[in-house]
Design an enzyme around this catalytic site. Structure first.
Site, short mmCIF file in Angstrom:
data_model
loop_
_atom_site.label_atom_id
_atom_site.label_comp_id
_atom_site.label_asym_id
_atom_site.label_seq_id
_atom_site.Cartn_x
_atom_site.Cartn_y
_atom_site.Cartn_z
N HIS A 106 -3.79 0.53 7.94
CA HIS A 106 -2.45 1.14 7.89
C HIS A 106 -2.45 2.37 6.97
O HIS A 106 -1.96 3.44 7.36
CB HIS A 106 -1.44 0.09 7.40
CG HIS A 106 -0.03 0.59 7.26
ND1 HIS A 106 1.01 0.13 8.04
CD2 HIS A 106 0.51 1.52 6.41
CE1 HIS A 106 2.12 0.77 7.68
NE2 HIS A 106 1.85 1.60 6.69
N GLU A 107 -3.03 2.21 5.79
CA GLU A 107 -3.02 3.32 4.82
C GLU A 107 -3.90 4.48 5.28
O GLU A 107 -3.53 5.65 5.12
CB GLU A 107 -3.43 2.84 3.43
CG GLU A 107 -2.50 1.82 2.81
CD GLU A 107 -1.04 2.19 2.85
OE1 GLU A 107 -0.72 3.39 2.72
OE2 GLU A 107 -0.21 1.29 3.05
N CYS A 140 6.50 -0.46 6.54
CA CYS A 140 6.02 0.73 5.84
C CYS A 140 7.12 1.23 4.93
O CYS A 140 8.29 1.28 5.33
CB CYS A 140 5.65 1.80 6.86
SG CYS A 140 5.05 3.33 6.12
N LEU A 141 6.75 1.62 3.72
CA LEU A 141 7.75 2.09 2.76
C LEU A 141 8.40 3.39 3.22
O LEU A 141 9.46 3.76 2.71
CB LEU A 141 7.11 2.27 1.38
CG LEU A 141 6.61 0.98 0.72
CD1 LEU A 141 5.85 1.29 -0.56
CD2 LEU A 141 7.76 0.01 0.45
N GLN A 145 2.85 9.94 1.44
CA GLN A 145 4.16 9.26 1.32
C GLN A 145 4.93 9.68 0.06
O GLN A 145 6.12 9.38 -0.05
CB GLN A 145 3.98 7.74 1.31
CG GLN A 145 3.53 7.18 2.67
CD GLN A 145 3.44 5.67 2.62
OE1 GLN A 145 2.42 5.12 2.22
NE2 GLN A 145 4.50 4.99 3.02
N HIS A 199 -2.26 6.80 7.66
CA HIS A 199 -1.36 7.78 7.02
C HIS A 199 -2.09 9.09 6.75
O HIS A 199 -1.48 10.17 6.81
CB HIS A 199 -0.83 7.24 5.69
CG HIS A 199 0.39 6.37 5.81
ND1 HIS A 199 1.60 6.84 6.29
CD2 HIS A 199 0.61 5.06 5.50
CE1 HIS A 199 2.50 5.86 6.26
NE2 HIS A 199 1.92 4.77 5.79
N GLY A 225 0.82 -1.20 0.00
CA GLY A 225 0.00 0.00 0.00
C GLY A 225 0.86 1.25 0.00
O GLY A 225 2.04 1.20 0.34
CO CO Z 1 2.89 2.96 5.55
#
Ligand code: CO
Length: 150
Positions: free
Chosen positions: A129-130, A87-88, A50, A133, A45
């Site tokens: 999770h997304e 997480c990226l 991000q 953000h 995701g």
């Molecule tokens: Co993330």
């Protein structure tokens, strides 16, 4: 076009993101770029903040399919699951996080049309999770045992 993924410590990751109001070509380009960026990074995701854009748009890429959720809102959350997340924007780390096991959200697609989806398990985890953000929250805030991912 692949965009740079912002890393933890950048203030854009802590912003309360603004709702999308224009479902236009600029949004489509952003979403296309996010998809390329997500595929290259091999993540599950990616949220718009991000890539440095604090608006309410996320991508989720799970076995159930590839989804673009614009202005997503929880309808309900049920049950509980504990599992490992990364997480990226937090490279090289992972940690155990408690999440609802089943969720329903309403959202718009890139054209502004309204949909809903019910997700469970890993799909529900990815959504939670997304969506975090979009409210400036990172899983590292709530992880039980943040550790190096090796
Ligand atoms: Co993330």
């Amino acid at each position: 076009m692949v965009r740079e993924i912002v890393q933890i410590g950048d203030e854009v990751l802590r912003k309360q993101c603004e709702p999308v109001t224009r479902f236009d070509g600029e949004l489509a380009t952003l979403l296309d770029d996010m998809k390329e960026t997500l595929k290259k990074a091999e993540g599950a995701g990616l949220a718009a903040p991000q890539v440095g854009v604090p608006i309410r748009a996320v991508l989720v890429d799970v076995p159930e399919g590839f989804f673009e959720f614009i202005n997503p809102v929880f309808v309900w959350q049920k049950g509980e699951q504990v599992g490992t997340e990364g997480c990226l924007s937090v490279r090289g780390k992972c940690g155990r996080v408690r999440r609802p096991n089943k969720v329903k959200i309403v959202y718009r697609d890139r054209y502004g049309d309204r949909y809903s989806v019910v997700a469970h398990g890993w799909f529900a985890r990815a959504i939670c999770h997304e969506l975090d953000h979009l409210d400036g929250k990172l899983y590292t805030d709530i992880a039980e045992d943040l550790r190096n991912d090796d």
